[in-house]
Design a protein around this motif. Structure first.
Motif, PDB file in Angstrom:
ATOM      1  N   VAL A  60       0.842  -1.202   0.000  1.00 43.54           N
ATOM      2  CA  VAL A  60       0.000   0.000   0.000  1.00 43.54           C
ATOM      3  C   VAL A  60       0.878   1.252   0.000  1.00 43.54           C
ATOM      4  O   VAL A  60       0.640   2.194  -0.758  1.00 43.54           O
ATOM      5  CB  VAL A  60      -0.960  -0.002   1.213  1.00 43.54           C
ATOM      6  N   THR A  61       1.905   1.244   0.838  1.00 43.61           N
ATOM      7  CA  THR A  61       2.824   2.385   0.913  1.00 43.61           C
ATOM      8  C   THR A  61       3.513   2.591  -0.422  1.00 43.61           C
ATOM      9  O   THR A  61       3.588   3.709  -0.941  1.00 43.61           O
ATOM     10  CB  THR A  61       3.881   2.150   2.015  1.00 43.61           C
ATOM     11  N   ARG A  62       4.016   1.494  -0.979  1.00 43.34           N
ATOM     12  CA  ARG A  62       4.740   1.582  -2.256  1.00 43.34           C
ATOM     13  C   ARG A  62       3.829   2.104  -3.357  1.00 43.34           C
ATOM     14  O   ARG A  62       4.241   2.938  -4.165  1.00 43.34           O
ATOM     15  CB  ARG A  62       5.305   0.206  -2.618  1.00 43.34           C
ATOM     16  N   ARG A  63       2.596   1.623  -3.418  1.00 39.53           N
ATOM     17  CA  ARG A  63       1.677   2.065  -4.482  1.00 39.53           C
ATOM     18  C   ARG A  63       1.381   3.551  -4.362  1.00 39.53           C
ATOM     19  O   ARG A  63       1.360   4.271  -5.346  1.00 39.53           O
ATOM     20  CB  ARG A  63       0.392   1.252  -4.422  1.00 39.53           C
ATOM     21  N   TYR A  64       1.141   4.020  -3.122  1.00 39.32           N
ATOM     22  CA  TYR A  64       0.871   5.451  -2.951  1.00 39.32           C
ATOM     23  C   TYR A  64       2.068   6.286  -3.392  1.00 39.32           C
ATOM     24  O   TYR A  64       1.925   7.255  -4.139  1.00 39.32           O
ATOM     25  CB  TYR A  64       0.503   5.793  -1.501  1.00 39.32           C
ATOM     26  N   LEU A  65       3.261   5.921  -2.922  1.00 42.66           N
ATOM     27  CA  LEU A  65       4.448   6.709  -3.260  1.00 42.66           C
ATOM     28  C   LEU A  65       4.747   6.646  -4.752  1.00 42.66           C
ATOM     29  O   LEU A  65       5.150   7.650  -5.357  1.00 42.66           O
ATOM     30  CB  LEU A  65       5.652   6.237  -2.438  1.00 42.66           C
ATOM     31  N   LEU A  66       4.520   5.512  -5.373  1.00 39.67           N
ATOM     32  CA  LEU A  66       4.723   5.366  -6.810  1.00 39.67           C
ATOM     33  C   LEU A  66       3.766   6.271  -7.581  1.00 39.67           C
ATOM     34  O   LEU A  66       4.181   6.992  -8.492  1.00 39.67           O
ATOM     35  CB  LEU A  66       4.520   3.900  -7.211  1.00 39.67           C
ATOM     36  N   CYS A  67       2.505   6.242  -7.220  1.00 35.20           N
ATOM     37  CA  CYS A  67       1.504   7.070  -7.913  1.00 35.20           C
ATOM     38  C   CYS A  67       1.765   8.557  -7.686  1.00 35.20           C
ATOM     39  O   CYS A  67       1.639   9.359  -8.605  1.00 35.20           O
ATOM     40  CB  CYS A  67       0.098   6.695  -7.467  1.00 35.20           C
ATOM     41  N   ALA A  68       2.143   8.934  -6.468  1.00 32.52           N
ATOM     42  CA  ALA A  68       2.442  10.333  -6.176  1.00 32.52           C
ATOM     43  C   ALA A  68       3.659  10.795  -6.973  1.00 32.52           C
ATOM     44  O   ALA A  68       3.685  11.917  -7.497  1.00 32.52           O
ATOM     45  CB  ALA A  68       2.679  10.536  -4.682  1.00 32.52           C
ATOM     46  N   HIS A  69       4.657   9.930  -7.097  1.00 30.85           N
ATOM     47  CA  HIS A  69       5.854  10.278  -7.871  1.00 30.85           C
ATOM     48  C   HIS A  69       5.513  10.417  -9.352  1.00 30.85           C
ATOM     49  O   HIS A  69       5.961  11.363 -10.014  1.00 30.85           O
ATOM     50  CB  HIS A  69       6.937   9.221  -7.662  1.00 30.85           C
ATOM     51  N   ALA A  70       4.731   9.484  -9.884  1.00 31.06           N
ATOM     52  CA  ALA A  70       4.315   9.569 -11.287  1.00 31.06           C
ATOM     53  C   ALA A  70       3.513  10.851 -11.529  1.00 31.06           C
ATOM     54  O   ALA A  70       3.691  11.523 -12.552  1.00 31.06           O
ATOM     55  CB  ALA A  70       3.490   8.342 -11.669  1.00 31.06           C
ATOM     56  N   ALA A  71       2.653  11.207 -10.596  1.00 33.64           N
ATOM     57  CA  ALA A  71       1.869  12.434 -10.732  1.00 33.64           C
ATOM     58  C   ALA A  71       2.774  13.660 -10.728  1.00 33.64           C
ATOM     59  O   ALA A  71       2.533  14.618 -11.472  1.00 33.64           O
ATOM     60  CB  ALA A  71       0.838  12.531  -9.609  1.00 33.64           C
ATOM     61  N   SER A  72       3.826  13.638  -9.922  1.00 31.42           N
ATOM     62  CA  SER A  72       4.743  14.784  -9.900  1.00 31.42           C
ATOM     63  C   SER A  72       5.486  14.906 -11.229  1.00 31.42           C
ATOM     64  O   SER A  72       5.736  16.014 -11.710  1.00 31.42           O
ATOM     65  CB  SER A  72       5.727  14.671  -8.733  1.00 31.42           C
ATOM     66  N   ILE A  73       5.832  13.768 -11.842  1.00 30.67           N
ATOM     67  CA  ILE A  73       6.505  13.796 -13.154  1.00 30.67           C
ATOM     68  C   ILE A  73       5.593  14.411 -14.207  1.00 30.67           C
ATOM     69  O   ILE A  73       6.000  15.292 -14.965  1.00 30.67           O
ATOM     70  CB  ILE A  73       6.945  12.368 -13.564  1.00 30.67           C
ATOM     71  N   VAL A  74       4.349  13.950 -14.266  1.00 25.31           N
ATOM     72  CA  VAL A  74       3.396  14.470 -15.255  1.00 25.31           C
ATOM     73  C   VAL A  74       3.092  15.938 -14.983  1.00 25.31           C
ATOM     74  O   VAL A  74       3.014  16.760 -15.903  1.00 25.31           O
ATOM     75  CB  VAL A  74       2.105  13.618 -15.270  1.00 25.31           C
ATOM     76  N   SER A  75       2.946  16.304 -13.725  1.00 19.42           N
ATOM     77  CA  SER A  75       2.675  17.692 -13.362  1.00 19.42           C
ATOM     78  C   SER A  75       3.822  18.605 -13.798  1.00 19.42           C
ATOM     79  O   SER A  75       3.606  19.674 -14.366  1.00 19.42           O
ATOM     80  CB  SER A  75       2.450  17.809 -11.855  1.00 19.42           C
ATOM     81  N   LYS A  76       5.052  18.152 -13.578  1.00 19.80           N
ATOM     82  CA  LYS A  76       6.217  18.944 -13.969  1.00 19.80           C
ATOM     83  C   LYS A  76       6.296  19.076 -15.490  1.00 19.80           C
ATOM     84  O   LYS A  76       6.556  20.160 -16.020  1.00 19.80           O
ATOM     85  CB  LYS A  76       7.500  18.321 -13.434  1.00 19.80           C
TER      86      LYS A  76
END
Length: 177
Positions: A85-101
């Protein structure tokens, strides 16, 4: 004398004395202290998730976001959130930061830095799964399982080669396992 006027068979003071002599006072003290500790750990986990959510939108400082994500991972682990669960959240948050940037780099306006709907929903599902376990460790695990299954189906529906698929792949490559 009526039953209402009669003195109780056991007074509160004598009950406390008996419980203390039996060692139950110590056990109750430990339980109360543990409950306070659990509330504090949950509070830190919630604050860490909130900090990541605030920082993952472009423009952001990559080092600050990375530190916040490490802190969130540690806080979620201390709150006994399962690693998946932790890994999935951090992975999705990181992917979102890449797309946002990337979006902000293309459109450097206050409206830039947005996310496609499917990635936004992925981050929301992963975040809700983590929060479910933080709030209710046992029932939350079951709820997290269903939320992550939904996120997996949503991720599988992401078209290959899209910005979301590329960001998820990049986040998986950089993920700390």
């Amino acid at each position: 004398m009526t039953p209402a006027e009669a003195e109780p068979l056991v007074s509160v003071e004598s009950l406390i004395a008996v419980l203390g002599a039996a060692g139950l006072g110590t056990i109750l003290g430990h339980l109360l202290a543990a409950a306070k500790d659990r509330r504090e750990v949950r509070s830190r986990a919630l604050a860490a998730i909130q900090h990541v959510e605030e920082l993952r939108w472009a423009p952001f400082d990559a080092r600050e976001l990375s530190a916040a994500m490490r802190d969130a991972g540690a806080a979620l682990m201390l709150a006994r959130v399962p690693r998946a669960v932790t890994r999935r959240y951090l992975l999705c948050a990181h992917a979102a930061s890449i797309v946002s940037k990337d979006d902000y780099d293309q459109f450097p306006t206050p409206e830039g830095g947005g996310l496609p709907g499917n990635l936004d929903e992925l981050v929301a599902l992963a975040g809700r799964a983590a929060l479910a376990v933080v709030w209710n460790p046992w029932i939350g695990r079951l709820r997290a399982y269903f939320l992550l299954a939904r996120a997996t189906r949503l991720e599988a529906a992401v078209p290959a080669g899209s910005s979301v698929a590329n960001a998820l792949t990049a986040a998986k490559r950089r993920a700390i396992t």
